[in-house]
Scaffold this motif. Structure first.
Motif, short mmCIF file in Angstrom:
data_model
loop_
_atom_site.label_atom_id
_atom_site.label_comp_id
_atom_site.label_asym_id
_atom_site.label_seq_id
_atom_site.Cartn_x
_atom_site.Cartn_y
_atom_site.Cartn_z
N LYS A 1 0.84 -1.21 0.00
CA LYS A 1 0.00 0.00 0.00
C LYS A 1 0.87 1.25 0.00
CE LYS A 1 -3.99 -1.97 2.49
NZ LYS A 1 -3.40 -3.27 2.82
N LYS A 2 1.92 1.24 0.83
CA LYS A 2 2.88 2.34 0.86
C LYS A 2 4.18 1.80 0.25
CE LYS A 2 0.97 4.52 5.00
NZ LYS A 2 1.25 4.99 6.40
N PRO A 3 4.44 2.13 -1.02
CA PRO A 3 5.60 1.53 -1.70
C PRO A 3 6.92 1.73 -0.99
CG PRO A 3 4.16 2.63 -3.28
CD PRO A 3 3.66 3.00 -1.92
N ASP A 4 7.06 2.84 -0.24
CA ASP A 4 8.32 3.09 0.45
C ASP A 4 8.37 2.42 1.81
OD1 ASP A 4 6.34 4.71 1.45
OD2 ASP A 4 7.66 6.42 1.84
N GLU A 5 7.30 1.68 2.17
CA GLU A 5 7.26 0.96 3.44
C GLU A 5 6.71 -0.46 3.24
OE1 GLU A 5 5.12 3.14 6.40
OE2 GLU A 5 6.24 5.00 6.09
N THR A 6 7.17 -1.13 2.21
CA THR A 6 6.71 -2.49 1.95
C THR A 6 7.15 -3.42 3.08
OG1 THR A 6 8.68 -3.02 0.68
CG2 THR A 6 6.79 -2.16 -0.54
N LYS A 7 6.34 -4.42 3.37
CA LYS A 7 6.68 -5.37 4.43
C LYS A 7 5.91 -6.67 4.23
CE LYS A 7 3.16 -3.48 7.58
NZ LYS A 7 2.91 -2.85 8.90
N GLU A 8 6.49 -7.73 4.70
CA GLU A 8 5.81 -9.02 4.64
C GLU A 8 4.69 -9.06 5.67
OE1 GLU A 8 6.74 -13.72 5.61
OE2 GLU A 8 8.32 -12.51 4.67
N LEU A 9 3.51 -9.55 5.24
CA LEU A 9 2.36 -9.67 6.14
C LEU A 9 2.29 -11.06 6.76
CD1 LEU A 9 -0.32 -7.82 3.96
CD2 LEU A 9 0.90 -6.93 5.96
N TRP A 10 2.34 -12.07 5.95
CA TRP A 10 2.28 -13.44 6.43
C TRP A 10 2.71 -14.38 5.31
CZ3 TRP A 10 -1.23 -15.79 3.20
CH2 TRP A 10 -2.27 -14.99 2.68
N ARG A 11 2.90 -15.61 5.64
CA ARG A 11 3.23 -16.62 4.64
C ARG A 11 2.62 -17.95 5.02
NH1 ARG A 11 9.52 -17.43 4.20
NH2 ARG A 11 9.48 -15.16 4.10
N VAL A 12 2.43 -18.80 4.04
CA VAL A 12 1.86 -20.13 4.25
C VAL A 12 2.71 -21.14 3.47
CG1 VAL A 12 -0.14 -21.64 3.91
CG2 VAL A 12 -0.49 -19.24 4.52
N GLU A 13 3.17 -22.17 4.16
CA GLU A 13 3.87 -23.25 3.47
C GLU A 13 2.89 -24.01 2.60
OE1 GLU A 13 5.95 -25.82 6.09
OE2 GLU A 13 7.31 -24.27 6.84
#
Length: 764
Positions: free
Chosen positions: A52-64
């Motif tokens: 949403k904020k390109p200069d503050e990208t971050k991982e939210l979650w992941r699923v194997e």
């Protein structure tokens, strides 16, 4: 010893994943919806990223997802992942809610139907109206479909030409009746190599190729026709909006054209703008913003087509980790995308990358000695200063020719000498006393040296030839001692006179007590073992089966204790009760917990001085009564202890080890918290000298439970019975003396005295 081994095994069987570094494999699939980028990231599974904020990208979650995520699509709040190992995975709110087991590498959802491109290239239609119970509707037997695009119930694919297989066809398939799909039309693309992705916009289909892209007229699906070709660099993906094509390219060579914008309304198409990048795989455009993915995600402002501008990026550590070493609060990992990453492991539940040294070379092995880290890679052998872990600093490099066949694959550093195994350039001996001026001082021709262990003047090298023993007493002239065929091997460690080899067929245990004639004494079958560490009498094996714990107390019959099989691992390091596993990033697994602790260090392999033969058992002579307060035995050969040992056939003295050359490596020095340095085995005692038995691993309690109480009760019962027997025997002797007047002398026997020599336990 038997009781301690059983208790130790019961602890080792309790395995649990504590934490992982958040590395991301190559991104093979991308779908951006509502400010979230959903990525199919290979071995990392499904990774959701906030953009949403390109200069503050971050991982939210992941699923194997089970094997290797290759494609992704989103419909509503449901995410569909094509996994090449486990099939279609249907994910809602961060959890898998349904799956269809056909392994696949592409997915697109339309009208409640998921269309899969299988590993074999067929197209499956799966009813996903109820995500929890997907059902097969129909299948089209395609000839190795390479790409997939769906519009309503019409599927566009590229596949090998049915007539000769030399080129690819663009096929249009009608799935309006999914139980009986029909080929509507086909056109030969005249492309003789792998194609990229397809994009269909209105009546036009665009196909990415190795030299740009092709444009087809598909207004009449029964008669698609070729329109034109746009020559460009290797193009992996194409996205078209408002007659503008956005290209994800592999910017090879000097072009570095990783992202391009082309006007396709003109004839011929006109290049509008581009951005320098080395490689991109995927592209999607939404509202004047382009999301470009490969080893991460770049967010670009493309409203001004002549000048695409970077708004922000998501660049997590990526690629497979190939090697890991630990020291104190830090782990040092190497792999495919970054030469070195420094991970803070002070909190095992949340290991965090705190420093790195970049580069595109593939690194394969890492070793830490104090504040110095050594890295073997495909172009250089590196020496780093990590006294400031957040800022690793290069002290020196040694070039390994820069070609794959000269890759450094393994190493062992002893003092100021590095023993390096390469792919095709042999086993090398490097002088690293001056890191800024590393020199090769010796070499032995041996290919694919995947693992190196050095002890004393012997190097144990595992390769495609098995286990090779090399005399490095003279570093400038390494010489072959012997070789034993263990199959293609990857990792090596040792304990005493035993070498443990991890390889393609599993664990091989080799007796090297006679270096000129090593012999295989045991095997443990497991596919694709990549590394091995031995702690006490337990071998920890990394490989395609994950982490396996194997009891090797009886080398001829190693036995599986337990394992952690949720991931495949490329390597292993052990410190304390934790195993640090190399995969995509690094996983931390607790291998010992509960009421007992593991040994504090790994066992070490002794320098390979030929072992003396074991003397034949001697018949014990009558014991000499000990004084009331016996003095401890004195180990010095010249001053025997007061207690006289039973006569036995003396063992021949151990031959003195060869005198090392002036360049014999110094003993290994390590940081206090690292794994224990390798040390020599205790020297063979001179005849007539008493030697205390080697103590077993210390197993310290850490809180009681039901099992401990039961064990304690059994021990108390045994001690009670023994006490009763001793008292009874003492009473009997006293009665005999009083009845028959036995006053001592030659007929008296001292109760409880024995002359049996205790055997030494395994060296730890």
């Amino acid at each position: 010893m038997v009781l301690l081994s059983l208790l130790y095994v019961s602890v080792a069987a309790e395995l649990s994943l504590l934490g992982q570094t958040k590395a991301v494999d190559v991104i093979y699939g991308l779908k951006v919806v509502g400010g979230t980028a959903y990525t199919a990231a290979g071995a990392s599974g499904l990774v959701a990223v906030d953009v949403k904020k390109p200069d503050e990208t971050k991982e939210l979650w992941r699923v194997e997802t089970g094997g290797g995520a290759r494609g992704v699509d989103v419909a509503g709040d449901v995410v569909y992942v094509a996994d090449r190992g486990s099939g279609l995975q249907i994910i809602q709110k961060g959890s898998v809610v349904g799956q269809y087991s056909e392994p696949c590498i592409g997915v697109q959802v339309s009208g409640g139907v998921a269309y899969l491109r299988s590993n074999l290239g067929d197209v499956f239609a799966i009813d996903v109206a109820d995500p929890t119970t997907p059902e097969l509707l129909g299948k089209y037997n395609e000839s190795f479909a390479e790409s997939l695009f769906v519009v309503d119930t019409t599927v566009y694919t590229t596949a090998s030409n049915g007539s000769n297989g030399a080129t690819r066809d663009l096929n249009i398939i009608d799935f309006s009746n999914p139980s009986s799909p029909v080929l509507l039309g086909s056109v030969d693309t005249n492309v003789s190599f792998h194609t990229g992705n397809i994009f269909v916009d209105d009546d036009t289909a665009y196909l990415a190729t190795g030299v740009g892209f092709l444009i087809f007229d598909v207004a009449d699906p029964s008669s698609p026709s070729f329109r034109l070709e746009y020559k460009h660099v290797l193009t992996m993906d194409i996205y078209v909006a408002n007659h503008t094509a956005y290209l994800a390219c592999n910017g090879v060579g000097s072009s570095k054209r990783g992202f391009s914008i082309v006007d396709v309304s003109s004839d011929p198409p006109l290049l509008l703008g581009e951005r320098v990048a080395t490689q991109n795989r995927l592209v999607q455009v939404e509202g004047g913003v382009a999301y470009v993915a490969s080893n991460g995600i770049e967010v670009l402002d493309v409203r001004t087509t002549s000048n695409p501008t970077l708004l922000g990026e998501f660049k997590p550590p990526g690629g497979f980790t190939r090697g890991v070493a630990v020291s104190g609060d830090f782990a040092y990992i190497v792999g495919d995308k970054t030469v070195l990453r420094v991970v803070d492991i002070s909190n095992p539940l949340a290991p965090t990358v705190v420093g790195s040294y970049g580069g595109t070379t593939w690194a394969r092995a890492v070793q830490v000695v104090g504040s110095t880290v050594y890295v073997a890679s495909c172009r250089y052998f590196f020496v780093f200063d990590v006294s400031t872990p957040h800022q690793p600093r290069v002290l020196g490099t040694y070039e390994t020719n820069g070609k794959y066949q000269y890759c450094a694959l393994s190493m062992d550093v002893i003092g100021t000498v590095a023993y390096v195994g390469t792919h095709s350039d042999g086993f090398e001996v490097l002088d690293v006393s001056s890191p800024s001026n590393i020199k090769r001082v010796g070499k032995y021709d041996l290919s694919r040296c995947n693992g190196v262990l050095v002890s004393g003047t012997t190097a144990y090298v595992v390769s495609s030839r098995g286990l090779t023993l090399i005399d490095v007493g003279t570093p400038s002239a390494p010489m072959l001692i012997s070789n034993v065929r263990t199959g293609t091997s990857q990792g090596v460690t040792g304990s005493g006179t035993t070498i443990y080899v991890a390889g393609r067929t599993g664990l091989t245990i080799v007796d090297v007590s006679t270096p000129s004639a090593p012999s295989i004494v045991g095997n443990f079958a497991t596919p694709q073992a990549t590394g091995v560490k031995v702690v006490g009498e337990i071998a920890l094996i990394s490989g395609s089966e994950g982490l396996q714990l194997v009891d090797v107390s009886n080398p001829s019959a190693p036995t599986l204790i337990d394992g952690y099989s949720k991931s495949a691992f490329n390597g292993i390091a052990v410190m304390g009760n934790l195993a640090y596993m190399a995969e995509v990033g690094m996983s931390v697994i607790e291998v010992w917990n509960g009421t007992l602790a593991p040994p504090t260090a790994e066992p070490t392999v002794a320098p390979m001085t030929p072992a003396p033969p074991t003397p034949a058992p001697a018949t014990p002579a009558p014991p000499t009564p000990a004084p009331a307060t016996p003095a401890p035995p004195t180990p010095a050969p010249s001053t025997p202890a007061p207690r006289t040992p039973a006569p036995a056939t003396p063992a021949p003295s151990t031959p003195a080890p060869p005198t090392p050359s002036p360049r014999t490596p110094a003993p290994r020095t390590t940081a206090p918290a690292t794994e224990a340095p390798r040390t020599a085995s205790p020297a063979t005692p001179a005849p007539g000298t008493s030697v205390p038995a080697t103590t077993s691993p210390t197993l310290s309690p850490a809180g009681g439970n039901g099992g401990d109480k039961k064990t304690l009760a059994i021990v108390l019962i045994v001690l009670g019975v023994a006490l009763v027997l001793v008292i009874s025997m003492a009473a009997g002797v006293w009665w005999w003396k009083n009845k028959y007047g036995g006053g001592g002398g030659a007929n008296e026997v001292a109760m409880g005295e024995t002359s049996k020599t205790l055997p030494s336990e395994r060296q730890v």
